[in-house]
Design an enzyme around this catalytic site. Sequence first.
Site, PDB file in Angstrom:
ATOM      1  N   HIS B 135       0.830  -1.196   0.000  1.00  0.00           N
ATOM      2  CA  HIS B 135       0.000   0.000   0.000  1.00  0.00           C
ATOM      3  C   HIS B 135       0.864   1.246   0.000  1.00  0.00           C
ATOM      4  O   HIS B 135       1.849   1.328   0.720  1.00  0.00           O
ATOM      5  CB  HIS B 135      -0.878   0.029   1.257  1.00  0.00           C
ATOM      6  CG  HIS B 135      -2.116  -0.795   1.141  1.00  0.00           C
ATOM      7  ND1 HIS B 135      -3.155  -0.452   0.317  1.00  0.00           N
ATOM      8  CD2 HIS B 135      -2.494  -1.944   1.753  1.00  0.00           C
ATOM      9  CE1 HIS B 135      -4.122  -1.344   0.419  1.00  0.00           C
ATOM     10  NE2 HIS B 135      -3.740  -2.280   1.286  1.00  0.00           N
ATOM     11  N   CYS B 204       0.755   1.920  -5.782  1.00  0.00           N
ATOM     12  CA  CYS B 204      -0.155   2.659  -6.652  1.00  0.00           C
ATOM     13  C   CYS B 204       0.349   4.066  -6.909  1.00  0.00           C
ATOM     14  O   CYS B 204       1.158   4.620  -6.178  1.00  0.00           O
ATOM     15  CB  CYS B 204      -1.574   2.682  -6.084  1.00  0.00           C
ATOM     16  SG  CYS B 204      -1.731   3.619  -4.567  1.00  0.00           S
ATOM     17  N   ARG B 213       0.730   2.662 -11.740  1.00  0.00           N
ATOM     18  CA  ARG B 213       1.534   1.990 -10.726  1.00  0.00           C
ATOM     19  C   ARG B 213       2.944   2.561 -10.761  1.00  0.00           C
ATOM     20  O   ARG B 213       3.422   2.970 -11.820  1.00  0.00           O
ATOM     21  CB  ARG B 213       1.622   0.480 -11.009  1.00  0.00           C
ATOM     22  CG  ARG B 213       0.295  -0.232 -11.044  1.00  0.00           C
ATOM     23  CD  ARG B 213      -0.320  -0.367  -9.665  1.00  0.00           C
ATOM     24  NE  ARG B 213      -1.586  -1.090  -9.733  1.00  0.00           N
ATOM     25  CZ  ARG B 213      -2.772  -0.510  -9.903  1.00  0.00           C
ATOM     26  NH1 ARG B 213      -2.856   0.803 -10.002  1.00  0.00           N
ATOM     27  NH2 ARG B 213      -3.861  -1.234  -9.971  1.00  0.00           N
TER      28      ARG B 213
END
Lengths: 53, 236
Positions: B135, B204, B213
């Site tokens: 994340h 991301c 990405r």
Amino acid sequence: MYGWIWRHLPGNAWVRALISIVLVLAVVYALFQYVFPWAEPLLPFNDVTVDGQ
Amino acid sequence: MGGVRLVVRTFSELCLTVGTLIVLFVVYVLYWTGVQAESASAGQIDTLQREWAAAPVAPPPPRPSSGPPASSPAPKAPAYTPGKGIAVMYVPRLGKDWKWPVLEGTGPGVLKKGLGHYAATARLGATGNFSVAGHRRTYGDPFKDFPRLRAGDAVVLTDGTTWFTYRIDRGPYRTVPTDVGVVAPVPKKSGFDGPGRYLTLTTCEPEWGSSHRLIVWAHLDGTQPVTDGRPQALDS
């Protein structure tokens, strides 16, 4: 809406206030425990992989 | 008159309720997921370290320097168990205390507890491309400072028996989510021109979005048994 709930709670004002606080806490708990974990994956922050989809 | 009052009051109460819900949800996403990820990742690292402490004998660490790298896809190495911790990652550039467990798989459930290893990619330290997703935001923000990674930065991992020090070869590369070639054994556009022991990190881009990405590639720079102590890269 909230007035309707208040009028339908039993007891005097203090008891009603106490029940209200318990109700609010219960709602917040349900939100954090069940609703938000369900809703959060719908946000884009989980898409961190390359997967061809 | 009374009917109008009721409608206006109910509408106001609904607006207040929706506003409160949104604020609570923001608190959940920005703060509470981080609290949960912190305890989950600490628990994963604890579990790994307990398993490592209980392991009977350390198997000999792989030696990337000896022999051609293409010759060593060890066939008998067992597959990682989905959802289970496999290593702990350290990236000094992302913080002196930055450490996250790497778990097998890249499903949402796994990424809530730590970084995720692409199941189809190579094992840690093996020939091929050990690829890891994490994340950028929410769930502890592990890769928040991903854009600060630079060529030469160390990515250090341990599996309990060996320290693996990877070196990043170039700054973050921006691509689209469908670009699965970035986790190929010899990733395209990485500049690597043959089989080797590589590492890929993905997260991301933009920070709060999912349209793209960010990728960095690294190669295995060295290994040492854990009995020799922490690698120098962690203290520099």
